[in-house]
Scaffold this motif. Structure first.
Motif, PDB file in Angstrom:
ATOM      1  N   LYS A 145      23.328 -72.528 -49.964  1.00 56.14           N
ATOM      2  CA  LYS A 145      22.854 -72.827 -48.611  1.00 56.14           C
ATOM      3  C   LYS A 145      24.027 -73.306 -47.766  1.00 56.14           C
ATOM      4  O   LYS A 145      24.604 -74.365 -48.034  1.00 56.14           O
ATOM      5  CB  LYS A 145      21.759 -73.887 -48.644  1.00 56.14           C
ATOM      6  CG  LYS A 145      21.156 -74.183 -47.278  1.00 56.14           C
ATOM      7  CD  LYS A 145      19.996 -75.139 -47.400  1.00 56.14           C
ATOM      8  CE  LYS A 145      19.394 -75.482 -46.042  1.00 56.14           C
ATOM      9  NZ  LYS A 145      18.887 -74.290 -45.330  1.00 56.14           N
ATOM     10  N   PHE A 146      24.355 -72.513 -46.741  1.00 50.78           N
ATOM     11  CA  PHE A 146      25.472 -72.825 -45.861  1.00 50.78           C
ATOM     12  C   PHE A 146      24.969 -73.184 -44.469  1.00 50.78           C
ATOM     13  O   PHE A 146      24.024 -72.570 -43.960  1.00 50.78           O
ATOM     14  CB  PHE A 146      26.408 -71.617 -45.722  1.00 50.78           C
ATOM     15  CG  PHE A 146      27.346 -71.432 -46.874  1.00 50.78           C
ATOM     16  CD1 PHE A 146      28.659 -71.863 -46.810  1.00 50.78           C
ATOM     17  CD2 PHE A 146      26.907 -70.821 -48.046  1.00 50.78           C
ATOM     18  CE1 PHE A 146      29.524 -71.699 -47.874  1.00 50.78           C
ATOM     19  CE2 PHE A 146      27.755 -70.646 -49.113  1.00 50.78           C
ATOM     20  CZ  PHE A 146      29.076 -71.085 -49.025  1.00 50.78           C
ATOM     21  N   ALA A 147      25.621 -74.150 -43.865  1.00 50.78           N
ATOM     22  CA  ALA A 147      25.398 -74.394 -42.441  1.00 50.78           C
ATOM     23  C   ALA A 147      26.010 -73.225 -41.670  1.00 50.78           C
ATOM     24  O   ALA A 147      27.007 -72.623 -42.105  1.00 50.78           O
ATOM     25  CB  ALA A 147      26.051 -75.703 -42.017  1.00 50.78           C
ATOM     26  N   GLN A 148      25.417 -72.930 -40.548  1.00 48.33           N
ATOM     27  CA  GLN A 148      25.912 -71.820 -39.730  1.00 48.33           C
ATOM     28  C   GLN A 148      27.399 -71.969 -39.426  1.00 48.33           C
ATOM     29  O   GLN A 148      28.162 -70.993 -39.445  1.00 48.33           O
ATOM     30  CB  GLN A 148      25.102 -71.756 -38.438  1.00 48.33           C
ATOM     31  CG  GLN A 148      25.509 -70.649 -37.483  1.00 48.33           C
ATOM     32  CD  GLN A 148      24.908 -70.859 -36.110  1.00 48.33           C
ATOM     33  OE1 GLN A 148      24.837 -71.993 -35.636  1.00 48.33           O
ATOM     34  NE2 GLN A 148      24.465 -69.782 -35.487  1.00 48.33           N
ATOM     35  N   THR A 149      27.844 -73.179 -39.177  1.00 53.70           N
ATOM     36  CA  THR A 149      29.229 -73.425 -38.781  1.00 53.70           C
ATOM     37  C   THR A 149      30.226 -73.279 -39.925  1.00 53.70           C
ATOM     38  O   THR A 149      31.434 -73.268 -39.701  1.00 53.70           O
ATOM     39  CB  THR A 149      29.361 -74.840 -38.188  1.00 53.70           C
ATOM     40  OG1 THR A 149      28.850 -75.795 -39.145  1.00 53.70           O
ATOM     41  CG2 THR A 149      28.572 -74.958 -36.885  1.00 53.70           C
ATOM     42  N   GLU A 150      29.735 -73.158 -41.169  1.00 55.36           N
ATOM     43  CA  GLU A 150      30.626 -73.071 -42.322  1.00 55.36           C
ATOM     44  C   GLU A 150      30.927 -71.634 -42.751  1.00 55.36           C
ATOM     45  O   GLU A 150      31.861 -71.398 -43.521  1.00 55.36           O
ATOM     46  CB  GLU A 150      29.992 -73.782 -43.532  1.00 55.36           C
ATOM     47  CG  GLU A 150      29.781 -75.274 -43.366  1.00 55.36           C
ATOM     48  CD  GLU A 150      29.104 -75.869 -44.580  1.00 55.36           C
ATOM     49  OE1 GLU A 150      29.623 -76.866 -45.119  1.00 55.36           O
ATOM     50  OE2 GLU A 150      28.051 -75.318 -45.007  1.00 55.36           O
ATOM     51  N   ILE A 151      30.157 -70.688 -42.278  1.00 54.04           N
ATOM     52  CA  ILE A 151      30.191 -69.341 -42.851  1.00 54.04           C
ATOM     53  C   ILE A 151      31.522 -68.635 -42.612  1.00 54.04           C
ATOM     54  O   ILE A 151      32.062 -67.979 -43.512  1.00 54.04           O
ATOM     55  CB  ILE A 151      29.009 -68.505 -42.320  1.00 54.04           C
ATOM     56  CG1 ILE A 151      27.696 -69.154 -42.769  1.00 54.04           C
ATOM     57  CG2 ILE A 151      29.092 -67.064 -42.817  1.00 54.04           C
ATOM     58  CD1 ILE A 151      26.449 -68.469 -42.242  1.00 54.04           C
TER      59      ILE A 151
END
Length: 307
Positions: free
Chosen positions: A131-137
């Protein structure tokens, strides 16, 4: 933003006559999120009628058949494409881009490699939880791109179009297709939707393969089976770099089998010799668009006795 001129020729010579030739082509670029096709043409040898459609992945597909004996098959694609990749390709993400295929199935060894690649980084927990935060992708995809590039040594002749990501991972050798498959496999294993891309880039004399990863508009997982809104961004693990305006997409899919540029079958016990010539160059800012007139489709494709 760049305007690119594409000139793509494929010639297949048979050692003897073949017949009952059926083929499918995905060799013509189409307008999609990050590129706008302003002109395109496709010519075939032999010159036979074609049926045109779009497949599940949004690719332009041409189907044809030629029953008479023939000793060659060729196509010639010309196109002018306006590429604008900075904001990604605004296309929804269907659920099937989140799951492994035969060519992209992940092994325990690959999972260990993925965990090792993120150990001690800000992404270690995200990979563990898928599960990734949008800002980490974006940052994670850059890291994964470099990791895949470091795993495989570019080597021709060691793999085929049937080689899986797992096999290339073990060999530690391969070509652009293998780099792309490995990235797609590991991205999906980490919980990020990814797809395989084939096309071409400016200055190269052959077709190329890379990958795209999906960044949703929010942190929704799309786990309910619906398509998710967002944008696709290209990454080229063969060259350890992000995709920019020098790349033109021909086809996308879950893996190579969904986006094969040309394939076919025919009757005839023959050998084949394939010649490919690709010229992709940037056109001047003024006067470049419309170098090729109209959108015409006539005759040929590629096959395989199997091919």
């Amino acid at each position: 933003m760049k305007t690119l001129s594409v000139d793509y020729k494929m010639h297949l010579a048979f050692s003897g006559a073949v017949s009952d030739h059926f083929f499918i082509l995905r060799c013509v670029p189409v307008s999609r999120g990050c590129q706008t096709v302003t002109s395109r043409s496709l010519s075939l040898t032999p010159d036979v009628p074609l049926s045109a459609s779009r497949d599940t992945f949004g690719n332009s597909v041409y189907r044809g058949q030629y029953y008479a004996p023939h000793t060659e098959f060729a196509f010639h694609v010309r196109a002018t494409v306006l590429v604008h990749s900075a904001d990604g390709s605004r296309e929804p993400c269907p659920p099937f881009y989140r799951y492994p295929t035969r060519l992209t199935a992940c092994t325990d060894g690959m999972r260990s490699f993925l965990r090792g690649a993120v150990r001690g980084t800000d992404f270690e927990r995200a990979v563990a939880e898928r599960k990734f935060a949008q800002t980490e992708i974006h940052a994670f995809s850059d890291l994964l791109c470099r990791a895949v590039n470091g795993r495989i040594c570019y080597t021709s002749g060691e793999t085929t179009v049937k080689t899986t990501a797992a096999e290339a991972f073990c060999l530690q050798k391969g070509v652009c297709q293998d780099y792309a498959h490995l990235f797609v496999s590991l991205a999906r294993e980490a919980g990020i939707a990814a797809r395989y891309v084939c096309g071409m880039s400016a200055g190269e004399g052959a077709t190329h393969a890379w990958a795209e990863y999906f960044v949703p508009d929010d942190d929704g997982s799309g786990g309910d089976g619906r398509s998710v809104q967002g944008a696709w961004f290209g990454t080229d693990p063969t060259r350890a770099r992000r995709v920019d305006d020098d790349y033109v997409i021909l086809a996308v899919g879950r893996d190579f089998s969904d986006s094969q540029i040309d394939r076919g079958v025919f009757c005839g016990a023959v050998s084949q010799t394939q010649t490919v010539l690709v010229k992709t160059r940037e056109l001047p800012a003024q006067g470049g668009i419309g170098e090729y007139s109209g959108h015409s489709v006539s005759g040929t494709a590629d096959m395989a006795g199997q091919q």
